[in-house]
Design a protein around this motif. Structure first.
Motif, PDB file in Angstrom:
ATOM      1  N   ALA A 161      -0.435   8.625   1.971  1.00  0.00           N
ATOM      2  CA  ALA A 161      -0.219   7.181   2.089  1.00  0.00           C
ATOM      3  C   ALA A 161      -1.134   6.428   1.124  1.00  0.00           C
ATOM      4  O   ALA A 161      -0.736   5.431   0.531  1.00  0.00           O
ATOM      5  N   ARG A 162      -2.364   6.929   0.951  1.00  0.00           N
ATOM      6  CA  ARG A 162      -3.286   6.321  -0.007  1.00  0.00           C
ATOM      7  C   ARG A 162      -2.727   6.417  -1.430  1.00  0.00           C
ATOM      8  O   ARG A 162      -2.777   5.457  -2.190  1.00  0.00           O
ATOM      9  N   GLN A 163      -2.154   7.550  -1.761  1.00  0.00           N
ATOM     10  CA  GLN A 163      -1.538   7.699  -3.077  1.00  0.00           C
ATOM     11  C   GLN A 163      -0.347   6.757  -3.220  1.00  0.00           C
ATOM     12  O   GLN A 163      -0.131   6.173  -4.289  1.00  0.00           O
ATOM     13  N   PHE A 164       0.405   6.610  -2.147  1.00  0.00           N
ATOM     14  CA  PHE A 164       1.561   5.708  -2.147  1.00  0.00           C
ATOM     15  C   PHE A 164       1.119   4.271  -2.421  1.00  0.00           C
ATOM     16  O   PHE A 164       1.733   3.559  -3.219  1.00  0.00           O
ATOM     17  N   VAL A 165       0.030   3.848  -1.780  1.00  0.00           N
ATOM     18  CA  VAL A 165      -0.510   2.504  -1.993  1.00  0.00           C
ATOM     19  C   VAL A 165      -0.985   2.351  -3.435  1.00  0.00           C
ATOM     20  O   VAL A 165      -0.731   1.329  -4.083  1.00  0.00           O
ATOM     21  N   PHE A 166      -1.660   3.369  -3.945  1.00  0.00           N
ATOM     22  CA  PHE A 166      -2.157   3.306  -5.313  1.00  0.00           C
ATOM     23  C   PHE A 166      -1.010   3.106  -6.297  1.00  0.00           C
ATOM     24  O   PHE A 166      -1.095   2.247  -7.193  1.00  0.00           O
ATOM     25  N   TRP A 167       0.061   3.867  -6.151  1.00  0.00           N
ATOM     26  CA  TRP A 167       1.168   3.746  -7.096  1.00  0.00           C
ATOM     27  C   TRP A 167       1.928   2.431  -6.906  1.00  0.00           C
ATOM     28  O   TRP A 167       2.434   1.870  -7.876  1.00  0.00           O
ATOM     29  N   SER A 168       2.002   1.922  -5.694  1.00  0.00           N
ATOM     30  CA  SER A 168       2.606   0.602  -5.486  1.00  0.00           C
ATOM     31  C   SER A 168       1.795  -0.473  -6.196  1.00  0.00           C
ATOM     32  O   SER A 168       2.347  -1.396  -6.789  1.00  0.00           O
ATOM     33  N   TRP A 169       0.474  -0.347  -6.128  1.00  0.00           N
ATOM     34  CA  TRP A 169      -0.408  -1.300  -6.822  1.00  0.00           C
ATOM     35  C   TRP A 169      -0.287  -1.129  -8.328  1.00  0.00           C
ATOM     36  O   TRP A 169      -0.178  -2.100  -9.063  1.00  0.00           O
ATOM     37  N   LYS A 170      -0.315   0.114  -8.792  1.00  0.00           N
ATOM     38  CA  LYS A 170      -0.277   0.408 -10.233  1.00  0.00           C
ATOM     39  C   LYS A 170       1.008  -0.116 -10.876  1.00  0.00           C
ATOM     40  O   LYS A 170       0.981  -0.666 -11.969  1.00  0.00           O
ATOM     41  N   PHE A 171       2.142   0.060 -10.203  1.00  0.00           N
ATOM     42  CA  PHE A 171       3.434  -0.385 -10.761  1.00  0.00           C
ATOM     43  C   PHE A 171       3.790  -1.805 -10.358  1.00  0.00           C
ATOM     44  O   PHE A 171       4.875  -2.276 -10.662  1.00  0.00           O
ATOM     45  N   ASN A 172       2.877  -2.477  -9.640  1.00  0.00           N
ATOM     46  CA  ASN A 172       3.116  -3.849  -9.178  1.00  0.00           C
ATOM     47  C   ASN A 172       4.428  -3.941  -8.398  1.00  0.00           C
ATOM     48  O   ASN A 172       5.248  -4.823  -8.635  1.00  0.00           O
ATOM     49  N   ASP A 173       4.604  -3.029  -7.472  1.00  0.00           N
ATOM     50  CA  ASP A 173       5.802  -2.971  -6.647  1.00  0.00           C
ATOM     51  C   ASP A 173       5.802  -4.147  -5.679  1.00  0.00           C
ATOM     52  O   ASP A 173       4.826  -4.369  -4.958  1.00  0.00           O
ATOM     53  N   ILE A 174       6.889  -4.918  -5.677  1.00  0.00           N
ATOM     54  CA  ILE A 174       6.988  -6.077  -4.794  1.00  0.00           C
ATOM     55  C   ILE A 174       8.208  -5.939  -3.894  1.00  0.00           C
ATOM     56  O   ILE A 174       9.136  -5.199  -4.196  1.00  0.00           O
ATOM     57  N   SER A 175       8.177  -6.673  -2.813  1.00  0.00           N
ATOM     58  CA  SER A 175       9.282  -6.671  -1.867  1.00  0.00           C
ATOM     59  C   SER A 175      10.537  -7.218  -2.539  1.00  0.00           C
ATOM     60  O   SER A 175      10.476  -8.159  -3.326  1.00  0.00           O
ATOM     61  N   GLN A 176      11.675  -6.643  -2.200  1.00  0.00           N
ATOM     62  CA  GLN A 176      12.932  -7.108  -2.779  1.00  0.00           C
ATOM     63  C   GLN A 176      13.520  -8.278  -1.996  1.00  0.00           C
ATOM     64  O   GLN A 176      14.515  -8.843  -2.393  1.00  0.00           O
ATOM     65  N   ALA A 177      12.873  -8.633  -0.898  1.00  0.00           N
ATOM     66  CA  ALA A 177      13.346  -9.754  -0.094  1.00  0.00           C
ATOM     67  C   ALA A 177      12.832 -11.067  -0.694  1.00  0.00           C
ATOM     68  O   ALA A 177      12.226 -11.087  -1.764  1.00  0.00           O
ATOM     69  N   GLN A 178      13.057 -12.163   0.020  1.00  0.00           N
ATOM     70  CA  GLN A 178      12.673 -13.484  -0.476  1.00  0.00           C
ATOM     71  C   GLN A 178      11.172 -13.674  -0.559  1.00  0.00           C
ATOM     72  O   GLN A 178      10.693 -14.530  -1.299  1.00  0.00           O
ATOM     73  N   ASP A 179      10.404 -12.889   0.178  1.00  0.00           N
ATOM     74  CA  ASP A 179       8.962 -13.118   0.229  1.00  0.00           C
ATOM     75  C   ASP A 179       8.231 -12.666  -1.036  1.00  0.00           C
ATOM     76  O   ASP A 179       7.170 -13.177  -1.352  1.00  0.00           O
ATOM     77  N   LYS A 180       8.771 -11.690  -1.769  1.00  0.00           N
ATOM     78  CA  LYS A 180       8.174 -11.185  -3.021  1.00  0.00           C
ATOM     79  C   LYS A 180       6.707 -10.781  -2.846  1.00  0.00           C
ATOM     80  O   LYS A 180       5.876 -11.018  -3.709  1.00  0.00           O
ATOM     81  N   THR A 181       6.391 -10.167  -1.720  1.00  0.00           N
ATOM     82  CA  THR A 181       5.030  -9.731  -1.424  1.00  0.00           C
ATOM     83  C   THR A 181       4.720  -8.450  -2.193  1.00  0.00           C
ATOM     84  O   THR A 181       5.566  -7.563  -2.295  1.00  0.00           O
ATOM     85  N   ALA A 182       3.507  -8.367  -2.724  1.00  0.00           N
ATOM     86  CA  ALA A 182       3.053  -7.115  -3.327  1.00  0.00           C
ATOM     87  C   ALA A 182       2.945  -6.088  -2.205  1.00  0.00           C
ATOM     88  O   ALA A 182       2.187  -6.274  -1.257  1.00  0.00           O
ATOM     89  N   LEU A 183       3.693  -5.004  -2.303  1.00  0.00           N
ATOM     90  CA  LEU A 183       3.803  -4.067  -1.185  1.00  0.00           C
ATOM     91  C   LEU A 183       2.529  -3.285  -0.908  1.00  0.00           C
ATOM     92  O   LEU A 183       2.358  -2.768   0.196  1.00  0.00           O
TER      93      LEU A 183
END
Length: 176
Positions: free
Chosen positions: A111-133
């Motif tokens: 899960a820590r690796q998952f968070v790191f890659w979400s941060w690294k790729f600037n992964d955001i929610s596809q919904a209206q909120d556009k939150t950094a995941l």
């Protein structure tokens, strides 16, 4: 011995803080639902409310896991434990805590690796909120680590003291 007492009080504070934050997340869900109802009644739109409620629900769940474990609120199948003697019960408990602790530590690592890659790729929610995941995912990792620490704590306490620190639920101990 003083260091052990200090460590125990620090861990108890961590468990309590996680429990408090879990409760605050539940209150945040209530506030979001009320705000969404008010927005709907006033013909307004509150974009992202369901997504934020889902983030807070995940956070409340993960932050509350350790407190639920410590209070004996997790489901435990006691049929086998009640059927064996105290020595075998201790071995079964050690085996269960070992498997559970290893599994949650494994989860936390990935899960820590998952968070790191979400941060690294600037992964955001596809919904209206556009939150950094990585933000809601980080809370999941924090709650998972606290649960892993609690499971390891109970395992070590069981190995060295002969019993775990889980409070027994009164319903579980009642005879039918």
């Amino acid at each position: 011995m003083a260091a052990a007492r200090a460590l125990r009080s620090i861990m108890d504070v961590i468990y309590r803080l996680a429990e408090i934050f879990a409760a605050l997340c539940m209150i945040a869900i209530l506030v979001l639902i009320v705000l969404q109802m008010l927005a709907r009644w006033s013909s307004e739109v509150f974009p992202g409310a369901p997504e934020y409620a889902a983030y807070f629900m995940a956070a409340a769940s993960f932050l509350g896991f350790a407190a639920a474990l410590n209070r004996g609120s997790h489901i435990r199948v006691s049929l086998l434990l009640n059927a064996v003697g105290p020595t075998m019960k201790r071995y079964v408990d050690i085996w269960c805590f070992t498997i559970a602790a290893a599994t949650i530590w494994y989860f936390c690592w990935h899960a820590r690796q998952f968070v790191f890659w979400s941060w690294k790729f600037n992964d955001i929610s596809q919904a209206q909120d556009k939150t950094a995941l990585w933000i809601p995912q980080s809370v999941m990792v924090i709650g998972g680590v606290i649960l892993a620490i609690a499971l390891t704590d109970h395992l070590l306490h069981l190995i060295f003291r002969g019993h775990h620190r889980i409070e027994h639920d009164n319903v579980e101990t009642q005879e039918v």
